[in-house]
Write an enzyme that holds these catalytic residues in place. Structure first.
Site, PDB file in Angstrom:
ATOM      1  N   CYS A  32      -0.492  -1.349  -3.917  1.00 32.52           N
ATOM      2  CA  CYS A  32      -0.939  -2.595  -3.292  1.00 32.52           C
ATOM      3  C   CYS A  32      -2.003  -3.296  -4.131  1.00 32.52           C
ATOM      4  O   CYS A  32      -2.565  -2.731  -5.056  1.00 32.52           O
ATOM      5  CB  CYS A  32      -1.554  -2.318  -1.913  1.00 32.52           C
ATOM      6  SG  CYS A  32      -0.522  -1.402  -0.768  1.00 32.52           S
ATOM      7  N   CYS A  36      -5.012  -6.052   0.082  1.00 31.95           N
ATOM      8  CA  CYS A  36      -3.934  -5.814   1.047  1.00 31.95           C
ATOM      9  C   CYS A  36      -4.515  -5.632   2.463  1.00 31.95           C
ATOM     10  O   CYS A  36      -5.436  -4.834   2.662  1.00 31.95           O
ATOM     11  CB  CYS A  36      -3.136  -4.576   0.661  1.00 31.95           C
ATOM     12  SG  CYS A  36      -1.728  -4.262   1.772  1.00 31.95           S
ATOM     13  N   CYS A  63       4.241  -2.911  -2.458  1.00 27.07           N
ATOM     14  CA  CYS A  63       4.043  -3.178  -1.027  1.00 27.07           C
ATOM     15  C   CYS A  63       4.733  -4.488  -0.656  1.00 27.07           C
ATOM     16  O   CYS A  63       4.549  -5.512  -1.324  1.00 27.07           O
ATOM     17  CB  CYS A  63       2.546  -3.266  -0.728  1.00 27.07           C
ATOM     18  SG  CYS A  63       2.150  -3.751   0.956  1.00 27.07           S
ATOM     19  N   CYS A  66       1.693  -7.172   0.813  1.00 30.41           N
ATOM     20  CA  CYS A  66       0.772  -7.925  -0.054  1.00 30.41           C
ATOM     21  C   CYS A  66       1.417  -8.389  -1.358  1.00 30.41           C
ATOM     22  O   CYS A  66       0.815  -9.176  -2.093  1.00 30.41           O
ATOM     23  CB  CYS A  66      -0.478  -7.097  -0.351  1.00 30.41           C
ATOM     24  SG  CYS A  66      -0.194  -5.639  -1.406  1.00 30.41           S
TER      25      CYS A  66
END
Length: 354
Positions: A32, A36, A63, A66
């Site tokens: 991430c 995030c 992810c 994000c």
């Protein structure tokens, strides 16, 4: 990059660091951006990498929330601060003047940029890194002098000056795991329950409040496992009496000496906490602003939670922006009682002298 700074950025969801590093979560195999909005993972489950290719090469997938692979740029001020940190970490004899020149900045500009991002000045950060190198060296078996020069200290006087301020014990004693550190402590009753006060020859090293005297003394033993701990109420009675007075809402009119271990950031927060006037409160956001980093609200709250000397470092005087008490290491009810006691004393003083 300094992992402590990376972790603080993750805890704060600090988007200024997006693109400068990525957070890989071992339990989910997802990576991430620092900003995030997903739930913050446990620190032991986190791996930091500098780019998305490294993350994917280690078997992590991006992810979906994000979208870390879609970052198009980085915050230039944060990039400068990160590069400065990398220079300081990579150079045993880091020269801050040379650092400014290499980044194309004046020393004043570098100072402002670095402090706005990291929370402390480049010089303070350098001192912290040198001390960390020294601690790692002696913990790894090096002799004190060898570890001192490898860490970048030019003389024993500079080392001991920093060690006494930041470690809370001499370098030789630290090498022995604090084995010869003598701590005197006492447990007494107060309106908040049981109060434990412990001190070295230099100052107060622990103030704990709880329900069980046995649990308080056991916790002290776990924190100072190699120290010689003695129950000696008479030696520290003046400390105990002063702290009880503070708890009961009576301003003692003196600053009690402390002897605590802390990171540079924690010490900066705790120093600012001690400037909050008796009977007054500030918000976590205001505390972050006072240390020069408005974005560090979560890290400031974490530093408050790590405070090991209750009341002496008055973290109970920090509240939420909405006036809510938020958390307190010793219990939210105790925080409320401390604030009420202090306000009652101020109100009585005004009634008597106005």
């Amino acid at each position: 990059m300094d992992e402590a700074i990376c972790w603080r950025a993750v805890v704060e969801n600090d988007r200024r660091f997006d693109g400068l590093f990525f957070t890989c979560v071992k339990t989910t195999k997802i990576f991430c951006k620092p900003s995030c909005p997903a739930k913050t993972p446990k620190r032991e489950n986190v791996l930091f990498v500098s780019d998305t290719e490294t993350a994917m090469g280690k078997g992590f997938r991006a992810c979906l929330r994000c979208k870390p692979t879609e970052i198009t740029g980085v915050n230039e001020k944060t990039k400068i601060a990160v590069e400065a940190c990398e220079y300081i970490n990579a150079n045993r004899r880091a020269d801050l003047n040379e650092l400014g020149k290499s980044l194309g900045l004046s020393s004043g500009h570098l100072q402002r940029v670095f402090k706005s991002v990291i929370g402390v000045s480049p010089r303070k950060y350098l001192e912290f890194i040198k001390l960390k190198r020294f601690k790692d060296g002696v913990s790894g078996g090096k002799e004190v002098l060898e570890a001192m020069y490898d860490a970048g200290f030019e003389s024993t006087s500079r080392l001991y000056e920093n060690a006494n301020q930041k470690i809370g014990m001499t370098p030789g004693r630290y090498k022995e795991g604090g084995r010869n550190l003598v701590i005197s402590y006492s447990i007494t009753k107060c309106s908040l329950g049981n109060l434990l006060v412990a001190a070295t020859s230099k100052g107060i090293c622990a103030v704990k409040i709880g329900d069980s005297p046995e649990e308080l003394s056991a916790e002290l033993g776990r924190e100072f496992v190699n120290a010689e701990i003695r129950v000696e109420g008479a030696l520290i009675k003046h400390f105990v009496d002063a702290i009880v007075e503070l708890i009961e809402g009576n301003e003692v009119g003196l600053e009690l000496p402390i002897d605590v271990k802390a990171t540079a950031f924690q010490m900066r927060v705790w120093d600012e906490l001690r400037k909050i006037p008796f009977g007054e409160t500030i918000t976590y956001a205001e505390l972050a602003r006072r240390i020069g980093n408005e974005k560090s609200v979560r890290a400031v709250a974490a530093a408050c939670a790590k405070n090991n000397v209750a009341v002496v470092v008055p973290c109970h005087r920090v509240i939420g922006s909405d006036g809510g008490l938020r958390g307190y290491r010793w219990g939210i009810e105790r925080k409320q009682q401390l604030l009420e006691n202090e306000k009652a004393d101020i109100a009585l003083e005004r009634k008597l002298f106005t």
